[in-house]
Scaffold this motif. Sequence first.
Motif, PDB file in Angstrom:
ATOM      1  N   UNK A 327      57.097  85.610 -72.453  1.00  0.00           N
ATOM      2  CA  UNK A 327      55.875  85.086 -72.914  1.00  0.00           C
ATOM      3  C   UNK A 327      56.140  84.784 -74.578  1.00  0.00           C
ATOM      4  N   UNK A 328      56.714  85.900 -75.274  1.00  0.00           N
ATOM      5  CA  UNK A 328      57.016  85.668 -76.448  1.00  0.00           C
ATOM      6  C   UNK A 328      57.914  84.558 -77.019  1.00  0.00           C
ATOM      7  N   UNK A 329      58.818  84.306 -75.975  1.00  0.00           N
ATOM      8  CA  UNK A 329      59.782  83.481 -76.019  1.00  0.00           C
ATOM      9  C   UNK A 329      59.357  82.013 -76.059  1.00  0.00           C
ATOM     10  N   UNK A 330      58.312  82.022 -75.059  1.00  0.00           N
ATOM     11  CA  UNK A 330      57.560  80.676 -74.823  1.00  0.00           C
ATOM     12  C   UNK A 330      56.770  80.338 -76.258  1.00  0.00           C
ATOM     13  N   UNK A 331      56.071  81.220 -76.626  1.00  0.00           N
ATOM     14  CA  UNK A 331      55.416  81.269 -77.725  1.00  0.00           C
ATOM     15  C   UNK A 331      56.199  80.731 -78.960  1.00  0.00           C
ATOM     16  N   UNK A 332      57.350  81.334 -79.301  1.00  0.00           N
ATOM     17  CA  UNK A 332      58.199  80.986 -80.291  1.00  0.00           C
ATOM     18  C   UNK A 332      58.804  79.643 -80.208  1.00  0.00           C
ATOM     19  N   UNK A 333      59.260  79.268 -78.936  1.00  0.00           N
ATOM     20  CA  UNK A 333      59.672  78.041 -78.769  1.00  0.00           C
ATOM     21  C   UNK A 333      58.462  76.909 -78.986  1.00  0.00           C
ATOM     22  N   UNK A 334      57.540  76.857 -78.481  1.00  0.00           N
ATOM     23  CA  UNK A 334      56.460  75.800 -78.355  1.00  0.00           C
ATOM     24  C   UNK A 334      56.045  75.758 -80.070  1.00  0.00           C
ATOM     25  N   UNK A 335      56.020  76.734 -80.769  1.00  0.00           N
ATOM     26  CA  UNK A 335      55.534  76.983 -82.241  1.00  0.00           C
ATOM     27  C   UNK A 335      56.781  76.159 -82.790  1.00  0.00           C
TER      28      UNK A 335
END
Length: 450
Positions: A327-335
């Motif tokens: 979840x953190x990875x997805x949030x970081x990448x989309x940001x």
Amino acid sequence: MKAIVRHSTLLLASVMLMVLSACHHEEKSLLETIPADAGIVSIVNLNKWVDQCGDALSAIADPEFTTYYGQAKEAIDLDHLVIFLTGNTYVLTAKVTDLSKLNALLKQARDAEVTTQEGYYRCSGTPLVWNDHQVWSIVGPNPLEHVKTILQSAEKQNFTSNYGAAEYLEVDHLTTLALNQSIIGQMGLANVAEGEKEPVFSCFDVDVKSNAIAVHGTNMKADGTLVAYTGFKEINTDFLRYVPDYFLGAAAAGIDKANFNWEPLAAVVSMMGGLQAQGMVQTFLPFLQSIDGTVAIAGGPKDLAQIDDLSTWDWLAMVHMPQEMVDNGVATLTRYLGGYGFNITTDREGHFTASWRDKTFYGGAYDGYFTVSNAPIESTHNNQLNTTFLSKEAAAYLLFPTLEWVNPSATFGAKITFGMETESMSMQINLEDTNEPIVPTLIRLFGGFI
């Protein structure tokens, strides 16, 4: 009479001992003349490689080699050409089988006289040093002194004391190699258990079998005890459901979080990439250290006509880690993508689409994997890769249906497979849709790049 018989028997025994001692000296193996702490030792059967190359040899060999090869193999044992690393110097050595022919060859090839020095032969203009039994080639100042130093070190302890690695090297292959992991251990990249005190060797052999180039390897202690690769576990092949059948390549590894050390790799990337790379490494290192399970990447072109243009390939990357890190990875990448102007859309299942002009990326959480692709992600694909990855801790597959992009006349293809299990690895290169011998065919294709 008894005294005569007794003395005759003693004399015969003494003569036999002298003969046996002389034979032992003459048959001293090349490995016995190499120091035990040599970092790399390789035995090359040059005659077999020449046979494998066939008439394509001239495409890669120096003209001088082809001119004098016939004479050289009558003077030197080219079935057992040994290359080793001692200190920071590479040394090539072989047995002398006909001293007079070797002297004549060098005199002819270099148009120089052969001289003697301290019981060794030299020929000006060459890095060669030799005696009646062995020849060495050492590039650098004063090769004779270097040879003497090597032999003195070997007298104290020679490479056959690593008898497991030595036996591996002496098996008849096109090439065998033993790498002391202390060499790469200096960079922190040795793949052995932490605290291992005994020397550990990564050993490899190369052959041509069934018209395929085959490489096999394993880790072992000096006594031949096999050593498991550390930091890996079995690949979960479930990721293959996400790999489309038109993809030509895939690679995966099972990462054992508790034993895999990312620090050395991060250090190498930082060293090679400078300050900017160091910053990126420090940002992503916690992410890498949270990986626990299968890491996979795959790709291929929808249109084979564009096989040589990697920018046209579709690709997929999947990394298994705890859900919180996904979840953190997805949030970081989309940001990150949003900061570069991508339009981000998400759904309730944790999937996203990022679009900007003609570029679209897809990703999110898929079955516990942090997943990113430049093509729509589906889990219903059926491909033929399962046997390559099943029961492996690391594996790779790459297929080129045609090599016309390398040479228009190459209407055949090639396939490369790699697999690593707990204590061994193997790699194989095959040609597809042709019965042409593999070594000369590859030389004709790629000789211009060598």
